[in-house]
Scaffold this active site. Structure first.
Site, PDB file in Angstrom:
ATOM      1  N   LYS A  47      21.582  -4.236   3.164  1.00 57.04           N
ATOM      2  CA  LYS A  47      23.055  -3.889   3.887  1.00 57.04           C
ATOM      3  C   LYS A  47      24.165  -4.640   4.585  1.00 57.04           C
ATOM      4  CE  LYS A  47      24.279  -1.061   7.924  1.00 57.04           C
ATOM      5  NZ  LYS A  47      24.904  -1.167   8.784  1.00 57.04           N
TER       6      LYS A  47
ATOM      7  N   ARG B   2      31.745   1.243   9.459  1.00 59.24           N
ATOM      8  CA  ARG B   2      31.959  -1.004  10.154  1.00 59.24           C
ATOM      9  C   ARG B   2      32.827  -1.695   9.748  1.00 59.24           C
ATOM     10  NH1 ARG B   2      33.494  -2.007  15.597  1.00 59.24           N
ATOM     11  NH2 ARG B   2      33.543  -4.292  15.869  1.00 59.24           N
TER      12      ARG B   2
ATOM     13  N   CYS C 161      28.571   3.110  13.440  1.00 56.88           N
ATOM     14  CA  CYS C 161      27.268   3.766  14.274  1.00 56.88           C
ATOM     15  C   CYS C 161      28.163   3.502  15.940  1.00 56.88           C
ATOM     16  CB  CYS C 161      26.080   2.672  14.473  1.00 56.88           C
ATOM     17  SG  CYS C 161      25.238   3.402  13.207  1.00 56.88           S
TER      18      CYS C 161
ATOM     19  N   PRO D 201      34.653  -3.455  20.239  1.00 56.46           N
ATOM     20  CA  PRO D 201      35.953  -4.267  19.934  1.00 56.46           C
ATOM     21  C   PRO D 201      35.726  -4.795  18.573  1.00 56.46           C
ATOM     22  CG  PRO D 201      34.475  -5.632  21.820  1.00 56.46           C
ATOM     23  CD  PRO D 201      33.907  -4.355  20.768  1.00 56.46           C
TER      24      PRO D 201
ATOM     25  N   ASP E 155      19.225  -4.753  16.141  1.00 55.65           N
ATOM     26  CA  ASP E 155      19.020  -3.334  14.517  1.00 55.65           C
ATOM     27  C   ASP E 155      17.169  -3.404  14.917  1.00 55.65           C
ATOM     28  OD1 ASP E 155      21.671  -3.534  14.566  1.00 55.65           O
ATOM     29  OD2 ASP E 155      21.713  -5.024  13.003  1.00 55.65           O
TER      30      ASP E 155
HETATM   31  C1  EPZ Z   1      27.409  -6.119  12.992  1.00 53.49           C
HETATM   32  O1  EPZ Z   1      28.094  -5.810  13.821  1.00 53.49           O
HETATM   33  C2  EPZ Z   1      26.585  -5.501  12.337  1.00 53.49           C
HETATM   34  N1  EPZ Z   1      27.189  -4.561  11.135  1.00 53.49           N
HETATM   35  C3  EPZ Z   1      25.112  -4.130  12.927  1.00 53.49           C
HETATM   36  O2  EPZ Z   1      24.523  -3.463  12.103  1.00 53.49           O
HETATM   37  C4  EPZ Z   1      24.572  -5.566  13.904  1.00 53.49           C
HETATM   38  O3  EPZ Z   1      24.317  -4.063  15.316  1.00 53.49           O
HETATM   39  C5  EPZ Z   1      25.068  -6.195  14.607  1.00 53.49           C
HETATM   40  O4  EPZ Z   1      25.907  -6.338  13.608  1.00 53.49           O
HETATM   41  C6  EPZ Z   1      24.951  -7.721  15.939  1.00 53.49           C
HETATM   42  O5  EPZ Z   1      23.533  -7.954  14.898  1.00 53.49           O
HETATM   43  C7  EPZ Z   1      27.303  -4.748   9.910  1.00 53.49           C
HETATM   44  O6  EPZ Z   1      26.640  -5.702   9.311  1.00 53.49           O
HETATM   45  C8  EPZ Z   1      28.036  -3.805   9.039  1.00 53.49           C
HETATM   46  P1  EPZ Z   1      28.711  -8.557  15.716  1.00 53.49           P
HETATM   47  P2  EPZ Z   1      28.741  -6.457  14.334  1.00 53.49           P
HETATM   48  O7  EPZ Z   1      30.579  -8.202  15.758  1.00 53.49           O
HETATM   49  O8  EPZ Z   1      30.049  -7.442  12.678  1.00 53.49           O
HETATM   50  C9  EPZ Z   1      31.142  -8.297  20.911  1.00 53.49           C
HETATM   51  C10 EPZ Z   1      22.706  -1.978  11.879  1.00 53.49           C
HETATM   52  O9  EPZ Z   1      21.999  -1.111  13.314  1.00 53.49           O
HETATM   53  N2  EPZ Z   1      32.115  -8.713  19.506  1.00 53.49           N
HETATM   54  O10 EPZ Z   1      28.351  -9.538  15.618  1.00 53.49           O
HETATM   55  O11 EPZ Z   1      29.921  -5.307  13.806  1.00 53.49           O
HETATM   56  C11 EPZ Z   1      30.296  -6.751  20.577  1.00 53.49           C
HETATM   57  O12 EPZ Z   1      31.088  -6.257  21.547  1.00 53.49           O
HETATM   58  C12 EPZ Z   1      24.396  -2.404  12.708  1.00 53.49           C
HETATM   59  O13 EPZ Z   1      22.836  -1.859  10.810  1.00 53.49           O
HETATM   60  C13 EPZ Z   1      33.388  -8.192  20.456  1.00 53.49           C
HETATM   61  O14 EPZ Z   1      33.803  -8.661  22.108  1.00 53.49           O
HETATM   62  O15 EPZ Z   1      28.567  -6.383  15.681  1.00 53.49           O
HETATM   63  C14 EPZ Z   1      28.981  -7.718  20.777  1.00 53.49           C
HETATM   64  O16 EPZ Z   1      28.596  -7.551  21.388  1.00 53.49           O
HETATM   65  C15 EPZ Z   1      24.850  -1.620  13.320  1.00 53.49           C
HETATM   66  N3  EPZ Z   1      34.764  -8.695  19.548  1.00 53.49           N
HETATM   67  C16 EPZ Z   1      28.879  -8.540  19.929  1.00 53.49           C
HETATM   68  O17 EPZ Z   1      30.430  -9.172  19.870  1.00 53.49           O
HETATM   69  C17 EPZ Z   1      34.783  -8.081  18.521  1.00 53.49           C
HETATM   70  O18 EPZ Z   1      35.740  -8.540  18.305  1.00 53.49           O
HETATM   71  C18 EPZ Z   1      28.232  -8.998  18.044  1.00 53.49           C
HETATM   72  O19 EPZ Z   1      28.868  -8.260  17.688  1.00 53.49           O
HETATM   73  C19 EPZ Z   1      33.897  -8.000  17.881  1.00 53.49           C
HETATM   74  C20 EPZ Z   1      32.597  -8.650  18.510  1.00 53.49           C
END
Ligand code: EPZ
Length: 407
Positions: free
Chosen positions: A22, A92, A116, A122, A298
């Site tokens: 996905k 997302r 989710c 953010p 995840d």
């Molecule tokens: C991706 O989400 C995945 N979603 C999530 O999959 C997964 O949990 C996550 O990566 C971490 O591996 C998709 O790929 C569609 P991040 P994403 O930006 O990209 C902080 C699932 O169950 N952050 O890597 O949204 C944030 O708060 C899911 O399949 C900021 O601070 O995650 C977090 O602590 C749900 N500011 C960290 O970075 C931002 O602008 C990592 O988030 C962006 C993120």
């Protein structure tokens, strides 16, 4: 709302071939927006989130045809449209529209993004990247006639912000260097697609270097889903059976395999398959979820029921520091836990049949695992939340011997 009904307590045996990932398929789909041509994307899972992504592409004028698990996406004549909040708030991955739309149309609108809701999610890093490429923000609109390559240095590893930056860099004017980037396998999968579409990208642990180009259609096969793989291995273990997963790069499962070995499972990892079975002896384990190659966030909701069935365990999620809400939805199955100082302690628990509602995608699968382990009939409401990210889980579980009905 659909439900999944499970008659649990049966040991699961057999082999499951995982679907395409996905989290790799979604960025590839959104990145077709920056290409002008016809792309062929193979092994695309037929799941809720992908269907929403396709609807968003179609709303921009793309033609998307699915034959089996192959999508043909024609993005030769697209037009800018404000994204439908109903669609963008459903997934997302609609954040990828920020980079893709700005790159193709010189315009993007910051609208509600979904996915989710287990934590605050953010988008400041995504916005920082759009501005670094030359975007100018007025209210919730960002515009720029032609993006320019830039240097980005992220202090937090973000999968989404890394992906958006690569999407913008791929057709920006000049060179972009991205440091502090995430390294999840789905990022390399996106790069494979963009390179097939004519992009010039080099990836290393230290930096990603991109030379912007005009892109044509690409051709890629989506990597196997490591989170789905871990989920079916957990289904085998929690029922005391033996399950093999195929179709996923075994190295992507290294952290998960190490954790379940420590928990007491026997793990046989071959070139293209992993087999697990329980030895019946369990140890208390501690899992820290962190960016790849560490244990994936995840999969922490997936390992929690295994800890409960075994000798208990402790989870510390450094990515989504409050991603423990799903645990409350497991208490109808007898799972007991406590939360303190950012840690979740899962106690050894006798799991019973129960009824609950899926809190989020992985939380829903976590409940399904409890139901498979418990004797008797269980019901999980909100099954479509699970189907957002798992392709036909009822059929895959039935092929392993589970009694599962989708209602
Ligand atoms: C991706 O989400 C995945 N979603 C999530 O999959 C997964 O949990 C996550 O990566 C971490 O591996 C998709 O790929 C569609 P991040 P994403 O930006 O990209 C902080 C699932 O169950 N952050 O890597 O949204 C944030 O708060 C899911 O399949 C900021 O601070 O995650 C977090 O602590 C749900 N500011 C960290 O970075 C931002 O602008 C990592 O988030 C962006 C993120």
């Amino acid at each position: 709302m659909r439900s999944i009904r499970i008659i649990g307590g049966k040991k699961l045996f057999g082999t499951v071939e995982v679907s395409g990932s996905k989290n790799a398929a979604l960025p590839i789909l959104f990145s077709t927006i920056i290409t002008r041509g016809i792309s062929v994307i193979r092994r695309v899972p037929d799941i809720g989130d992908v269907r929403v992504a396709i609807s968003i592409l179609e709303s921009l004028g793309a033609s998307v045809i699915r034959i089996g698990d192959t999508l043909t996406v024609d993005t030769r004549s697209l037009h800018y449209r404000d994204p439908s909040p109903t669609l963008t708030s459903a997934i997302r991955a609609s954040t990828y529209l920020l980079g893709a739309s700005l790159s193709r149309f010189g315009l993007c609108r910051i609208s509600s993004v979904g996915g989710c809701s287990f934590s605050d999610r953010p988008i400041d890093m995504h916005l920082y990247a759009t501005l670094a490429f030359g975007g100018v923000r007025e209210g919730d609109l960002i515009s720029c006639s032609k993006l320019s390559g830039c240097e980005l240095d992220f202090s937090i590893k973000s999968v989404g912000a890394t992906i958006n930056s690569i999407i913008m860099a791929a057709s920006a004017k000049g060179k972009t260097v991205i440091r502090g980037h995430a390294s999840e396998p789905h990022i390399e999968s996106l790069i494979d697609f963009l390179v097939s579409a004519g992009a010039l990208i080099s990836f290393s642990e230290r930096e990603i270097i991109v030379e912007g180009r005009e892109l044509h259609g690409g051709d890629v096969t989506v990597i196997g889903d490591m989170i789905e793989a871990g989920s079916y291995l957990a289904a085998g273990l929690i029922t005391g059976g033996e399950v093999t997963v195929t179709g996923c790069d075994v190295s992507h499962l290294s952290a998960f395999n190490r954790a379940v070995s420590m928990l007491g499972a026997s793990v046989t990892a071959k070139k293209s398959s992993v087999t697990v079975h329980s030895e019946g002896r369990y140890s208390f384990i501690r899992v820290t979820a962190a960016p790849y190659p560490a244990f994936p966030t995840d999969l922490q909701p997936i390992i929690a029921p295994l800890m409960a069935r075994g000798a208990g365990g402790e989870i510390f999620d450094t990515v989504w520091t409050s991603r423990y809400g799903y645990l409350a939805s497991l208490t109808p199955f007898g799972l007991s836990y406590s939360l303190k100082d950012g840690y979740a302690t899962v106690n050894r628990s006798d799991l019973n049949a129960g009824e609950t509602r899926a809190t989020d995608l992985r939380g829903g699968m976590s409940a399904l695992l409890c139901a498979l382990a418990a004797d008797g009939e269980s019901v999980i409401h909100g099954a479509e939340i699970i189907m957002r990210g798992y392709e036909r889980p009822e059929l895959k579980l039935r092929s392993l011997g589970a009694t599962v009905f989708l209602e």
